[in-house]
Write a protein that holds these residues in place. Structure first.
Motif, PDB file in Angstrom:
ATOM      1  N   GLU A 151       0.547   3.737   1.872  1.00  0.00           N
ATOM      2  CA  GLU A 151       1.077   3.987   3.408  1.00  0.00           C
ATOM      3  C   GLU A 151       2.284   3.386   3.707  1.00  0.00           C
ATOM      4  OE1 GLU A 151      -0.630   6.248   4.878  1.00  0.00           O
ATOM      5  OE2 GLU A 151      -0.480   5.906   7.037  1.00  0.00           O
ATOM      6  N   ALA A 152       2.601   2.167   2.986  1.00  0.00           N
ATOM      7  CA  ALA A 152       3.818   1.598   3.445  1.00  0.00           C
ATOM      8  C   ALA A 152       5.035   2.217   2.912  1.00  0.00           C
ATOM      9  CB  ALA A 152       4.026   0.042   2.823  1.00  0.00           C
ATOM     10  N   ILE A 183       4.926   5.463   2.652  1.00  0.00           N
ATOM     11  CA  ILE A 183       5.061   6.860   3.434  1.00  0.00           C
ATOM     12  C   ILE A 183       5.765   6.477   4.686  1.00  0.00           C
ATOM     13  CG2 ILE A 183       3.443   8.084   4.937  1.00  0.00           C
ATOM     14  CD1 ILE A 183       1.749   8.295   2.617  1.00  0.00           C
ATOM     15  N   GLY A 184       5.363   5.229   5.322  1.00  0.00           N
ATOM     16  CA  GLY A 184       6.040   4.651   6.468  1.00  0.00           C
ATOM     17  C   GLY A 184       7.569   4.487   6.318  1.00  0.00           C
ATOM     18  N   ILE A 185       7.889   4.002   5.114  1.00  0.00           N
ATOM     19  CA  ILE A 185       9.475   3.745   5.097  1.00  0.00           C
ATOM     20  C   ILE A 185      10.251   4.999   5.020  1.00  0.00           C
ATOM     21  CG2 ILE A 185      11.180   2.591   3.432  1.00  0.00           C
ATOM     22  CD1 ILE A 185       8.876   0.440   2.897  1.00  0.00           C
ATOM     23  N   PRO A 202       0.745  -1.180  -0.023  1.00  0.00           N
ATOM     24  CA  PRO A 202      -0.026  -0.133   0.078  1.00  0.00           C
ATOM     25  C   PRO A 202       0.777   1.347  -0.062  1.00  0.00           C
ATOM     26  CG  PRO A 202       0.097  -1.253   2.337  1.00  0.00           C
ATOM     27  CD  PRO A 202       0.743  -1.696   1.068  1.00  0.00           C
TER      28      PRO A 202
END
Lengths: 273, 290
Positions: free
Chosen positions: B92-93, B95-97, B90
């Motif tokens: 959002e992953a 963004i997380g990284i 996704p």
């Protein structure tokens, strides 16, 4: 002091983290609750702080850990119920706002206490290099118990992660399973953050799972890839930290990021030829 | 003007202006499912400021803002370009990284700086209590310009959020969206701190989204409740002598929880379908965002 005795415990800690967080990461990615780590860590910190201020519990004791975990259990109930009942907002938005409110709550309680910034930096980067044998042993036992629970309940957990709506339609008691999942998640993350800090735990949770998604869609293969990526990243990061005299946690996280970049480049290259 | 009255008028004016654009951008962010994109930009802005401190540039000076802007623009470009085609990964992953890597860069830098920890903390807390009228006027000016830009570009921006699949030059529009988000981040973070800035962006928008799927009602509900919550927060903070930013955050949090309970109760009442099927039907009825 030789390299093995200096980096032995930190490396073992990283192996433990990559084993449990690698598996958890696959669920987290599928459920799209990427920032659950940061929210749960913040809730645990809020619980420990409340215990210290209202019950006089020393900051670094088992009681403080219990206070933190109690708050994460409340959060687990909240997330499980909200996922099922609150359809107006995506669960990630609820997690994000929960994080912000609990961080606000912690800052409210601290006020403008002196030495806060040292605490902030410690909580973020952890003290991976200074991990002790007994601490590692207890955390390992706790992870083994949680891991056994994940193994035992893998079918319902995976079914809900693969498709929430389908699980609801099939009549599964999703709130109960979700509560168990988030409660186990809370235990793992609270213990892992004590060991390695929020940032390292976050990277162990997300990066290996993302790398595995580039190569396979099957649970078993993805699990093997996440473990391999985690352990390679940890080894490389610790050696890198030792070589350049940098913070161990940040270097492990950086090494995981580099493994991801290399995998992404490799996947692109494979597609173009 | 009385000092206390002046203080209240200044704070409330700033909050009223800031909340308009934040709520609007927050609605986009919630609908796009990129909940933590703001934290990436916040962290990169903080990284830029810290690089400046490393070079002897003081926090809050124009050069420090330029460095923060530079770091944030890199983040905006990465957020716009890095869009995984693999459905198992996704957005959002990504963004997380990016957030993780921005955090690692800041920690490695803080590790090598004498006052690294303190500068890391300063970016979290902010100093909203010390705002002055010139700062309020500058903020109003820039927010008005950005608001005008969004009003002019509302067509493509709204379409991109509602249905991003068939849209040409998506990366360029996304970049523009993230740049406006980045600019307000740079402006507001030194004043409000990372957490309160994130709260301004997400909480009113989330409250608006809970009660209406349409843009204008959601914006009005979000702005209205956010503003009332903040005013109550300012008054409580003054009367109880409690820390300013966290009190505002908790006031907005209380409104969020209340809104969550009320909107869920309303959605349950409207739903006449058996419990087993409720998720899909209530979602469809209220425009659920899963």
């Amino acid at each position: 002091m030789n390299l093995a005795s200096m980096l032995g415990f930190p490396f073992l800690a990283c192996v433990l983290l990559s084993l449990i967080l690698g598996y958890l990461g696959l669920h987290v990615l599928k459920r799209e609750v990427i920032f659950i780590d940061i929210a749960v860590a913040q809730m645990a910190a809020l619980g420990a702080l409340a215990g210290h201020l209202f019950l006089g519990v020393p900051g670094d004791s088992v009681h403080a850990l219990a206070c933190g975990m109690s708050v994460t259990l409340v959060a687990a109930i909240f997330f499980a119920v909200a996922r099922r009942k609150v359809v107006q907002l995506p669960i990630e938005a609820i997690i994000g706002i929960t994080y912000a409110i609990s961080a606000g709550g912690a800052l409210f309680m601290i006020g403008k206490g002196t030495g806060g910034h040292t605490h902030v930096q410690d909580m973020l980067s952890g003290a991976l290099l200074w991990v002790k044998g007994p601490e590692l042993l207890w955390t390992g036992i706790a992870f083994a118990v949680v891991g056994a629970c994940f193994g035992l309940f893998r079918k319902p957990f995976q079914r809900i992660s693969d498709g929430y709506a389908e699980a609801v339609a099939a009549g599964m008691p999703v709130i109960g399973w979700d509560f168990l999942f988030y409660a186990l998640c809370g235990i793992v993350i609270t213990l892992a953050v004590r060991l390695a800090g929020v940032v390292v735990v976050f990277c162990f949770l997300i990066i290996p799972a993302t790398v595995s998604a580039m190569f396979s869609a099957r649970w078993g293969i993805r699990m093997m890839i996440t473990w391999l990526v985690g352990i390679i990243g940890a080894g490389a990061g610790l050696l890198f930290a030792q070589w350049l005299d940098l913070s161990a946690g940040a270097c492990v996280a950086l090494a995981l990021g580099l493994v991801l970049a290399a995998s992404a480049t490799g996947t692109l290259f494979r597609k173009t030829i | 003007m009385n000092v206390t009255v002046n203080f209240f008028v200044m704070q409330i004016t700033l909050i009223a202006v800031v909340l308009v654009l934040h709520t609007y951008l927050g609605l986009h962010i919630i609908r796009r499912g990129i909940i933590f994109s703001d934290l990436v930009l916040d962290q990169l802005a903080a990284f830029g400021v810290m690089v400046g401190i490393g070079w002897g540039i003081r926090y809050g000076t124009p050069l420090s803002y330029v460095l923060a802007l530079g770091a944030t623009l890199i983040g905006c470009a990465l957020l716009a370009v890095l869009r995984p085609r693999n459905r198992l990964i996704p957005q959002e992953a990504v963004i997380g990284i990016l957030y993780g890597m921005a955090m690692v860069a800041s920690l490695l830098l803080a590790d090598k700086m004498r006052e690294g920890g303190a500068s890391l903390n300063a970016t979290l807390v902010g100093s909203m209590l010390w705002v002055s009228w010139p700062l309020v006027w500058v903020t109003i000016g820039i927010y008005a310009a950005l608001g005008l830009l969004h009003a002019l570009c509302r067509g493509p921006m709204l379409r991109l959020t509602e249905d991003p699949s068939a849209w040409p030059r998506r990366a360029a529009w996304d970049f523009l969206f993230f740049v406006t988000q980045g600019i307000i981040t740079i402006l507001i973070v030194p004043v409000a701190g990372v957490l309160l800035a994130y709260g301004f962006l997400m909480i009113p928008a989330a409250i608006g989204t809970m009660f209406s799927r349409r843009w204008v009602p959601a914006l009005l509900i979000g702005w209205g409740t956010g503003f009332v919550a903040c005013v109550l927060g300012v008054i409580t903070s003054y009367r109880m002598d409690s820390p300013y930013g966290p009190t505002l955050m908790l006031a907005m949090g209380a409104f969020f929880v209340l809104a969550l309970v009320v909107s869920t109760w309303l959605a349950c009442r409207r739903s006449t379908v058996p419990a087993g099927l409720a998720a899909g039907s209530v979602g469809a009825e209220t425009g659920g965002l899963r």
